[in-house]
Scaffold this active site. Structure first.
Site, short mmCIF file in Angstrom:
data_model
loop_
_atom_site.label_atom_id
_atom_site.label_comp_id
_atom_site.label_asym_id
_atom_site.label_seq_id
_atom_site.Cartn_x
_atom_site.Cartn_y
_atom_site.Cartn_z
N ASN A 46 0.87 -1.18 0.00
CA ASN A 46 0.00 0.00 0.00
C ASN A 46 0.90 1.23 0.00
O ASN A 46 1.44 1.61 1.04
CB ASN A 46 -0.89 -0.04 1.25
CG ASN A 46 -1.81 1.17 1.34
OD1 ASN A 46 -1.88 1.97 0.40
ND2 ASN A 46 -2.49 1.32 2.46
N TRP A 47 1.06 1.82 -1.18
CA TRP A 47 1.98 2.97 -1.29
C TRP A 47 1.35 4.25 -0.72
O TRP A 47 2.04 5.26 -0.60
CB TRP A 47 2.35 3.21 -2.75
CG TRP A 47 3.26 2.19 -3.35
CD1 TRP A 47 3.73 1.04 -2.74
CD2 TRP A 47 3.84 2.21 -4.66
NE1 TRP A 47 4.54 0.36 -3.60
CE2 TRP A 47 4.63 1.04 -4.80
CE3 TRP A 47 3.75 3.08 -5.74
CZ2 TRP A 47 5.34 0.75 -5.96
CZ3 TRP A 47 4.45 2.78 -6.90
CH2 TRP A 47 5.24 1.64 -7.00
N LYS A 48 0.07 4.22 -0.44
CA LYS A 48 -0.63 5.42 0.07
C LYS A 48 -0.35 6.61 -0.88
O LYS A 48 -0.35 6.43 -2.08
CB LYS A 48 -0.22 5.69 1.51
CG LYS A 48 -0.40 4.43 2.38
CD LYS A 48 -0.26 4.67 3.84
CE LYS A 48 -0.44 3.36 4.60
NZ LYS A 48 -0.44 3.49 6.03
N HIS A 88 -9.82 1.23 4.45
CA HIS A 88 -8.58 1.48 5.20
C HIS A 88 -8.86 2.46 6.34
O HIS A 88 -9.67 3.39 6.18
CB HIS A 88 -7.51 2.04 4.25
CG HIS A 88 -6.16 2.03 4.90
ND1 HIS A 88 -5.77 3.00 5.79
CD2 HIS A 88 -5.14 1.14 4.84
CE1 HIS A 88 -4.55 2.72 6.22
NE2 HIS A 88 -4.14 1.58 5.66
N GLU A 141 -7.31 4.89 7.37
CA GLU A 141 -7.06 6.31 7.04
C GLU A 141 -8.26 6.92 6.33
O GLU A 141 -8.46 8.14 6.37
CB GLU A 141 -5.77 6.42 6.21
CG GLU A 141 -4.54 6.20 7.11
CD GLU A 141 -3.31 5.67 6.41
OE1 GLU A 141 -3.27 5.67 5.17
OE2 GLU A 141 -2.39 5.25 7.13
N GLU A 154 -5.84 -4.87 10.46
CA GLU A 154 -4.83 -3.87 10.76
C GLU A 154 -5.22 -3.12 12.04
O GLU A 154 -6.04 -2.20 11.98
CB GLU A 154 -4.73 -2.85 9.63
CG GLU A 154 -4.29 -3.43 8.30
CD GLU A 154 -3.71 -2.36 7.40
OE1 GLU A 154 -2.54 -2.48 7.04
OE2 GLU A 154 -4.42 -1.40 7.07
N GLY A 162 1.93 2.48 10.87
CA GLY A 162 2.92 3.55 10.77
C GLY A 162 3.55 3.97 12.08
O GLY A 162 4.14 5.05 12.18
N SER A 198 2.90 -1.78 10.57
CA SER A 198 4.33 -1.74 10.88
C SER A 198 5.08 -3.03 10.55
O SER A 198 6.02 -3.42 11.25
CB SER A 198 4.55 -1.34 12.35
OG SER A 198 4.11 -0.01 12.54
N GLY A 243 2.70 -1.02 4.36
CA GLY A 243 2.71 0.39 3.97
C GLY A 243 4.14 0.89 3.82
O GLY A 243 4.79 0.67 2.80
N GLY A 244 4.65 1.54 4.86
CA GLY A 244 5.96 2.19 4.81
C GLY A 244 7.07 1.34 4.20
O GLY A 244 7.82 1.82 3.35
P1 PGA Z 1 2.40 0.54 7.69
O1 PGA Z 1 0.97 0.71 6.98
O2 PGA Z 1 3.00 -0.75 7.17
O3 PGA Z 1 3.19 1.75 7.27
O4 PGA Z 1 2.16 0.47 9.16
C1 PGA Z 1 0.13 -0.38 6.76
C2 PGA Z 1 -1.16 0.09 6.16
O5 PGA Z 1 -1.67 1.15 6.54
O6 PGA Z 1 -1.73 -0.58 5.27
#
Ligand code: PGA
Length: 228
Positions: free
Chosen positions: A9-11, A86, A88, A155, A161, A192, A213-214
């Site tokens: 997930n590159w966001k 998600h 977010e 999640e 994050g 994470s 993500g990150g």
């Molecule tokens: P993260 O994000 O790996 O940076 O914690 C995961 C996500 O939000 O899908």
């Protein structure tokens, strides 16, 4: 270890098409696990990778819906997966009934939804309290949806994050619950995940893969994760 599903997930990254193409070109196409890259929607048509996913989409195919991305547009680009719900997006107002509409529309178009659950959980909660939060999200999100056709990503929102993760044993327990109760075939863990901790999650029988993500923005690290 059986092949697992690992979704990047590159966001809202990177900020140029040049960097997006470069990042995609550095990700192994012959990894040990199945890999799906989810770049920002504006880049989807220009990224070359075997499996691509979107980070969200609207529940209507076309019409007067400013700023939305249609599932038909995704289908036209041969996008196979779409992240939905998600945390977010839930944090800025997406609710379970919007999520339910999106899941139904995606399935109509044969795009596999990746339903994220775990918004509203806290690090202090006992497993049963976490299950209560997830149950509410799953029951509302999956109304009239063929759950066997979707992927769920658990999640815990406090782990996203932050550098803090749930324990692999907790992720396994939640995986067992979601599979048994809702007939979901694949439950991912996200929050994470990095090259140092990915293996212990992937070793859990009922963790079918990872939503990253990150660490998915760092090609070297992501290549290590997908080749575990
Ligand atoms: P993260 O994000 O790996 O940076 O914690 C995961 C996500 O939000 O899908």
């Amino acid at each position: 270890m059986p092949k697992k599903l690992i979704i990047a997930n590159w966001k809202l990254n990177p900020t140029t098409i040049k960097d997006a193409k470069k990042l995609a070109s550095l990700i192994s196409v012959k990894a040990k696990n199945k890999v799906v890259l989810c770049p920002p929607a504006v880049y989807l048509s220009q990224i070359n990778y075997p499996n691509l996913g979107a980070q969200d989409c609207f529940w209507q195919d076309k019409g007067a819906y400013t700023g939305q991305v249609s599932p038909l547009q995704l289908k036209d680009l041969k996008i196979k997966y779409c992240i939905i719900g998600h945390s977010e997006l839930r944090a800025i107002g997406e609710n379970d009934s919007m999520i339910n509409f999106k899941l139904r529309t995606l399935l109509q178009h044969k795009i596999i939804p990746v339903l994220c659950v775990g918004f509203g959980t806290t690090v202090e909660q006992e497993d049963m309290e976490v299950v209560d939060v997830l149950r509410a999200q799953l029951e509302a999100g999956l109304k009239d949806v063929d759950a066997s056709k979707i992927v769920v990503a658990y999640e815990p929102v406090w782990a996203i994050g932050t550098g803090k993760t749930a324990t692999p044993e907790h992720a396994e327990k939640i995986g067992i619950f979601i599979k048994a109760k809702y007939g979901i075939k694949t439950v991912l863990y996200g929050g994470s995940v990095n090259a140092s901790n990915a293996r212990e999650f992937l070793q859990q029988r009922n963790v079918g893969g990872l939503l990253v993500g990150g660490a998915s923005l760092i090609a070297k690290e992501f290549n290590q994760i997908i080749n575990i």
